[in-house]
Design a protein around this motif. Structure first.
Motif, short mmCIF file in Angstrom:
data_model
loop_
_atom_site.label_atom_id
_atom_site.label_comp_id
_atom_site.label_asym_id
_atom_site.label_seq_id
_atom_site.Cartn_x
_atom_site.Cartn_y
_atom_site.Cartn_z
N ARG A 66 0.81 -1.22 0.00
CA ARG A 66 0.00 0.00 0.00
C ARG A 66 0.85 1.27 0.00
O ARG A 66 0.40 2.34 -0.42
N CYS A 67 2.04 1.18 0.55
CA CYS A 67 2.90 2.35 0.74
C CYS A 67 3.23 3.03 -0.60
O CYS A 67 3.60 2.37 -1.56
N THR A 68 3.08 4.36 -0.63
CA THR A 68 3.39 5.11 -1.84
C THR A 68 4.72 5.83 -1.73
O THR A 68 5.06 6.67 -2.57
N ALA A 69 5.44 5.55 -0.67
CA ALA A 69 6.74 6.18 -0.42
C ALA A 69 6.66 7.70 -0.40
O ALA A 69 7.53 8.40 -0.91
N CYS A 70 5.60 8.21 0.23
CA CYS A 70 5.44 9.66 0.29
C CYS A 70 6.34 10.31 1.33
O CYS A 70 6.62 11.50 1.27
N GLY A 71 6.78 9.54 2.29
CA GLY A 71 7.71 10.06 3.30
C GLY A 71 7.07 10.76 4.47
O GLY A 71 7.77 11.32 5.33
N ALA A 72 5.74 10.76 4.57
CA ALA A 72 5.07 11.46 5.67
C ALA A 72 5.44 10.87 7.03
O ALA A 72 5.62 11.60 8.01
N CYS A 73 5.56 9.56 7.09
CA CYS A 73 5.88 8.91 8.37
C CYS A 73 7.29 9.27 8.82
O CYS A 73 7.53 9.59 9.98
N ASP A 74 8.22 9.24 7.88
CA ASP A 74 9.60 9.60 8.16
C ASP A 74 9.66 11.03 8.69
O ASP A 74 10.38 11.33 9.65
N ALA A 88 11.33 2.20 -0.41
CA ALA A 88 10.98 1.37 0.74
C ALA A 88 10.89 2.18 2.02
O ALA A 88 11.43 3.28 2.11
N VAL A 89 10.15 1.63 2.98
CA VAL A 89 10.11 2.23 4.31
C VAL A 89 10.62 1.20 5.30
O VAL A 89 10.17 0.05 5.32
N LEU A 90 11.62 1.60 6.09
CA LEU A 90 12.19 0.70 7.08
C LEU A 90 11.77 1.12 8.47
O LEU A 90 11.63 2.31 8.75
N VAL A 105 -0.50 9.89 10.39
CA VAL A 105 -0.28 10.73 9.19
C VAL A 105 -0.29 9.97 7.87
O VAL A 105 -0.42 10.58 6.82
N CYS A 106 -0.10 8.67 7.90
CA CYS A 106 0.04 7.94 6.64
C CYS A 106 -1.22 8.11 5.78
O CYS A 106 -2.30 7.67 6.15
N PRO A 107 -1.10 8.75 4.61
CA PRO A 107 -2.29 8.99 3.79
C PRO A 107 -2.76 7.74 3.05
O PRO A 107 -3.89 7.69 2.56
N ALA A 108 -1.89 6.73 3.00
CA ALA A 108 -2.22 5.54 2.21
C ALA A 108 -2.78 4.41 3.08
O ALA A 108 -3.11 3.34 2.56
N GLY A 109 -2.88 4.66 4.38
CA GLY A 109 -3.35 3.60 5.28
C GLY A 109 -2.44 2.39 5.26
O GLY A 109 -2.89 1.25 5.42
N ALA A 110 -1.14 2.64 5.06
CA ALA A 110 -0.20 1.52 4.92
C ALA A 110 0.37 1.07 6.27
O ALA A 110 1.04 0.05 6.34
N ILE A 111 0.11 1.84 7.32
CA ILE A 111 0.71 1.51 8.61
C ILE A 111 -0.34 0.99 9.59
O ILE A 111 -1.39 1.59 9.77
N SER A 112 -0.03 -0.13 10.19
CA SER A 112 -0.91 -0.64 11.23
C SER A 112 -0.11 -0.81 12.51
O SER A 112 1.12 -0.75 12.50
S1 SF4 Z 1 3.34 7.67 5.27
FE1 SF4 Z 1 2.47 5.73 4.54
S2 SF4 Z 1 2.57 5.90 2.30
FE2 SF4 Z 1 3.89 7.52 3.11
S3 SF4 Z 1 5.94 6.56 3.15
FE3 SF4 Z 1 5.06 6.21 5.18
S4 SF4 Z 1 4.05 4.19 5.05
FE4 SF4 Z 1 4.46 4.86 2.93
#
Ligand code: SF4
Ligand code: SF4
Lengths: 278, 300
Positions: A66-74, A88-90, A105-112
């Protein structure tokens, strides 16, 4: 009623005071050993019917599909526990403080919400004493969340005695928060006084009422009593330096059971504390 | 360069007394007091401060009541219950995660880095010492320990010194992990009690987890010889080097009261034992192997 036992430094007899106090009271007691890095109270209390529960903390789990590598989490993580690298997200679970910022913050709902093991919560009983303690997993750096978990086991109907960890930083703060009274255990030596001064500054920062117990009171100098007097802190109890106390301690027998008359003195200490806290 | 960290699981086992004596016995060394939560080494090795630096810890949130509209977003988001009903941040509970700052719709939350303490480079009669004073109720002692060790290594490199001797903090958590990770070896000072054995096990597991070779030493071993035997047996069974045992000796407290390292104060039984422990530790650190001499001390 919450009484915390602290000392600035370990080895001053904090566990001796906490366990002896717990075992000397008529009223039902819950003893919470919050020194989760080196829990020792159970050695003296010898609780029966121990039950163990694993305690975990939230850490992020990323669904890379699901991750779009937007970098919001980082960008939101202050602790470099989640890092976006290329596509990738590590995650670095041991650095995570479980603030859930990345999750929010993850807009893609990729983090649980996943979990990391912090350690164990152990409960047991010995007579009228209920003992609860935490045991930090070896290699785990963060003790405050486990201390919080132990403190959730406080009882409204009982006297709660908290055995605090040593030091003046986060773990002690976590253990002392919410206490009605703090007993500071010290020894009359230059090391003891140095650590007592730090402990007093800590409880003052936290605005908690306190009293002092001088352990091995006849072994060093009089500086500690002078300090207590100048600071207006009551010396609530003095325990002599006796070989039989040290020997019974080494065998895991608390002072109140090994030395005649000690039990009554600890019971009186409790009455004095109750009078001071009203 | 060899970095030795002295730890103890629990405080009060004589760790700082042993460190001070080692600092006296080792040639060409930098001394580090990594027990930043309750530093004690300066009491027996008086420092003359040469350099003083602020220690920057983490960030902390502070709500500006003038800008705050009390919308409640931050309270809803904070996982540490650090924001009160009237929107004041509890500085002791704040983890510095910045989630409230990110979500505040009117930018009412300041988020500056805190000065959490100071660290020092000092001259002592025993060589350079790197030490610190952490502010009361401050976090990040693990980070501060890393700063101290880095500085000590820089000094040792620059002066071509052989040893870095680190007085470690108690416990097995964050500051201990910081003071042990990457060290050449750890010496665990234990005491012959039920809790001493329990604590030794936990710190030995930590050393193994961090892959740092570990040695054990039992202080006041004659208070309970049976328990001392059990501790030594544990050490042997778990690939810990036994560096020796130290007898109970009133000179230990007397030296502390006189503010001296034991080996500079007395030539009694404990002082002699510490000299021999140091020789074993030194040899072990040189070879990282098992020295045989430890066996002799126990049987003699
Ligand atoms: S915020 Fe979500 S979509 Fe964006 S990089 Fe992190 S895990 Fe991926
Ligand atoms: S929960 Fe907080 S600390 Fe943990 S990875 Fe996410 S943002 Fe970082």
């Amino acid at each position: 009623m919450i009484i915390a036992i602290a000392s600035g430094k370990g080895g001053t007899g904090k566990t001796t005071v906490a366990t002896s106090l717990a075992l000397s009271l008529e009223a039902p007691v819950r003893l919470l050993d919050c020194d989760v890095e080196e829990p020792n109270a159970h050695i003296f209390i010898r609780p029966e019917n121990e039950t163990r529960t694993t305690v975990t903390a939230m850490v992020p789990e990323v669904d890379l599909k699901r991750c779009t590598a937007c970098g919001a989490c980082d960008a939101i993580c202050r602790f470099s526990a989640i890092v976006q690298m290329g596509k990738a997200v590590l995650t670095f679970p041991e650095m995570c403080h479980s603030c859930e910022g990345c999750l929010m913050v993850c807009p893609a709902g990729a983090i649980s919400a996943g979990t990391r093991e912090l350690g164990e919560l152990i409960r047991g009983t010995a007579g009228s004493v209920e003992l609860v303690y935490g045991s930090l997993r070896v290699g785990e750096a963060m003790s405050p969340p486990l201390i919080h978990r132990v403190k959730q086991e406080m009882s409204d109907s009982r006297i709660n005695i908290i055995d605090a960890p040593p030091g003046t930083s986060c773990p002690v703060i976590s253990a002392l928060t919410g206490a009605d009274f703090v007993l500071l255990v010290t020894e009359p030596t230059p090391f003891g006084l140095n650590d007592l001064i730090l402990a007093v500054e800590t409880v003052r920062t936290m605005k908690l009422p306190c009293g002092i117990v001088i352990n091995r009171c006849d072994s060093g100098t009089d500086e500690t009593r002078g300090y207590a007097e100048r600071q207006g802190i009551p010396v609530m109890m003095e325990i002599p330096d006796r070989r039989d106390i040290a020997e019974s301690y080494s065998r895991g027998v608390p002072a109140c059971l090994a030395i005649p008359g000690m039990k009554q003195r600890f019971a009186r200490l409790m009455t004095d504390i109750q009078r001071k806290t009203g | 360069m060899k970095e030795l960290t002295i730890i103890s699981g629990k405080g009060g086992t004589g760790k700082t007394s042993v460190t001070a004596s080692f600092a006296s016995l080792a040639q060409h060394k930098v001394i580090v007091d990594a027990d930043v939560d309750a530093a004690d080494l300066h009491l027996v090795i008086p420092p003359e401060i040469r350099r003083q630096e602020p220690f920057q810890g983490g960030h902390i949130a502070e709500i500006d009541p003038g800008r705050c509209t009390q919308c409640g977003e931050c309270r809803l988001r904070c996982r540490f219950d650090a924001i009160s009903e009237d929107f004041v941040v509890d500085r002791l509970a704040c983890e510095g995660c910045g989630v409230c700052v990110y979500f505040c719709p009117v930018q009412a939350i300041d988020f500056s880095r805190q000065v959490c303490g100071q660290w020092f480079v000092s001259d002592t009669g025993r060589g350079p010492m790197v030490h610190a004073r952490l502010g009361i109720a401050q976090e990040n002692s693990g980070l501060l320990v890393s700063v101290l060790r880095k500085e000590a290594r820089a000094i040792a490199e620059q002066k071509g010194y052989e040893w870095i001797i680190v007085d470690g903090p108690p416990g097995i958590g964050c500051p201990v992990i910081s003071s042990v990770t990457g060290a050449g070896g750890v010496l665990v000072i234990s005491e012959p009690t039920m809790s001493g054995l329990h604590d030794l096990k936990r710190v030995n597991e930590l050393a193994a987890f961090l892959r740092v070779p570990a040695m054990a030493c039992v202080n006041k071993y004659d208070i309970n010889p049976d328990m001392s035997d059990r501790i030594i047996a544990y050490a042997w069974d778990h690939k810990m080097e036994v560096a020796g045992v130290i007898p109970y000796d009133r000179d230990m407290t007397a030296a502390m009261v006189a503010r001296k390292a034991l080996v500079d104060f007395s030539d009694g039984p404990a002082a002699r034992a510490i000299r021999s422990v140091w020789e074993n530790v030194r040899d072990f650190m040189k070879t990282r192997g098992h020295s045989k001499s430890a066996l002799k001390i126990i049987s003699s």
